[in-house]
Write a protein that holds these residues in place. Sequence first.
Motif, mmCIF file in Angstrom:
data_model
loop_
_atom_site.group_PDB
_atom_site.id
_atom_site.type_symbol
_atom_site.label_atom_id
_atom_site.label_comp_id
_atom_site.label_asym_id
_atom_site.label_seq_id
_atom_site.Cartn_x
_atom_site.Cartn_y
_atom_site.Cartn_z
ATOM 1 N N LYS A 61 51.690 49.293 40.239
ATOM 2 C CA LYS A 61 51.974 47.933 40.723
ATOM 3 C C LYS A 61 51.027 47.549 41.870
ATOM 4 O O LYS A 61 50.518 46.431 41.919
ATOM 5 C CB LYS A 61 53.437 47.819 41.159
ATOM 6 N N VAL A 62 50.793 48.476 42.786
ATOM 7 C CA VAL A 62 49.864 48.207 43.888
ATOM 8 C C VAL A 62 48.446 48.031 43.341
ATOM 9 O O VAL A 62 47.719 47.110 43.743
ATOM 10 C CB VAL A 62 49.919 49.334 44.938
ATOM 11 N N PHE A 67 43.639 44.732 41.700
ATOM 12 C CA PHE A 67 42.485 44.782 40.795
ATOM 13 C C PHE A 67 42.680 44.147 39.423
ATOM 14 O O PHE A 67 41.708 44.052 38.667
ATOM 15 C CB PHE A 67 42.032 46.245 40.619
ATOM 16 N N LYS A 68 43.882 43.737 39.095
ATOM 17 C CA LYS A 68 44.100 43.107 37.782
ATOM 18 C C LYS A 68 43.189 41.884 37.638
ATOM 19 O O LYS A 68 43.085 41.058 38.545
ATOM 20 C CB LYS A 68 45.558 42.676 37.645
ATOM 21 N N GLY A 69 42.503 41.799 36.485
ATOM 22 C CA GLY A 69 41.622 40.666 36.212
ATOM 23 C C GLY A 69 40.177 40.891 36.620
ATOM 24 O O GLY A 69 39.315 40.061 36.318
ATOM 25 N N MET A 70 39.895 42.007 37.289
ATOM 26 C CA MET A 70 38.516 42.287 37.706
ATOM 27 C C MET A 70 37.726 42.829 36.513
ATOM 28 O O MET A 70 38.214 43.684 35.782
ATOM 29 C CB MET A 70 38.495 43.302 38.852
ATOM 30 N N PRO A 71 36.495 42.353 36.300
ATOM 31 C CA PRO A 71 35.659 42.936 35.246
ATOM 32 C C PRO A 71 35.402 44.419 35.513
ATOM 33 O O PRO A 71 35.172 44.819 36.660
ATOM 34 C CB PRO A 71 34.362 42.127 35.325
ATOM 35 N N LEU A 72 35.438 45.225 34.472
ATOM 36 C CA LEU A 72 35.221 46.663 34.616
ATOM 37 C C LEU A 72 33.867 46.952 35.250
ATOM 38 O O LEU A 72 33.756 47.849 36.096
ATOM 39 C CB LEU A 72 35.312 47.353 33.248
ATOM 40 N N LYS A 73 32.839 46.220 34.872
ATOM 41 C CA LYS A 73 31.509 46.460 35.442
ATOM 42 C C LYS A 73 31.524 46.263 36.952
ATOM 43 O O LYS A 73 30.964 47.067 37.702
ATOM 44 C CB LYS A 73 30.470 45.546 34.801
ATOM 45 N N VAL A 133 41.590 48.788 30.069
ATOM 46 C CA VAL A 133 40.605 47.705 30.034
ATOM 47 C C VAL A 133 40.786 46.936 28.736
ATOM 48 O O VAL A 133 40.934 47.535 27.666
ATOM 49 C CB VAL A 133 39.168 48.261 30.122
ATOM 50 N N ASN A 134 40.799 45.626 28.809
ATOM 51 C CA ASN A 134 40.893 44.767 27.629
ATOM 52 C C ASN A 134 39.744 43.773 27.662
ATOM 53 O O ASN A 134 39.664 42.956 28.579
ATOM 54 C CB ASN A 134 42.250 44.047 27.596
ATOM 55 N N GLU A 135 38.837 43.894 26.695
ATOM 56 C CA GLU A 135 37.667 43.018 26.611
ATOM 57 C C GLU A 135 36.876 42.998 27.923
ATOM 58 O O GLU A 135 36.452 41.960 28.409
ATOM 59 C CB GLU A 135 38.080 41.601 26.197
#
Length: 196
Positions: A61-62, A67-73, A133-135
Amino acid sequence: MDQKRLYVFDFDGTLTKKDSLLAFIIFVRGWGKLLLSFLRYCHLLILMKMGLYDNGKAKEKVFAACFKGMPLKMFNDYCLRFAKEHRSLLREQAVDYINNVREEECVIISASVDNWVQPFFPKLKIVGTQVEVNEGILTGRFTTPNCYGQEKVRRLLSIYPHRTEYYLLAFGDSRGDKELLDFADEAYYQPFREKT
């Protein structure tokens, strides 16, 4: 036939001087985001400390809040910079010890996300908590259980299943390492701390 020696290290607190998750959040998001995240989930963190809430779920959750929504790169770029700019997090005695062991015999098994652990030790095998990671975008979830407690032993056996073929030396510093230390032929608790 001689047994292979396998050295397995915890990361946070064993090889580092402090928790890398908190340091990484501050590095990427700043103190404000860290404090907001902890305020938002302080009730769960308290329950976790009391043993009434799963530590992996609280950590997820933390992590998602930060970091949710951050591009993996972008995330991986931050991980590389974090390791480069925070070498001082590492315990010098631990680094010296690892440098004197053959690379193929060393494994780091950590509850930390392996994306930011690997750049600290790029030649070693890292087994950590893995992000979903999704897309190309972080979902904020983990694809593996939090690598803590018995999960450390389970993950070790998933890559080194033939336990009788190696002599296990384990290094840890906290409750999350107990099962791994108990499983080892030689266990070292808080081995790289300065003796006072």
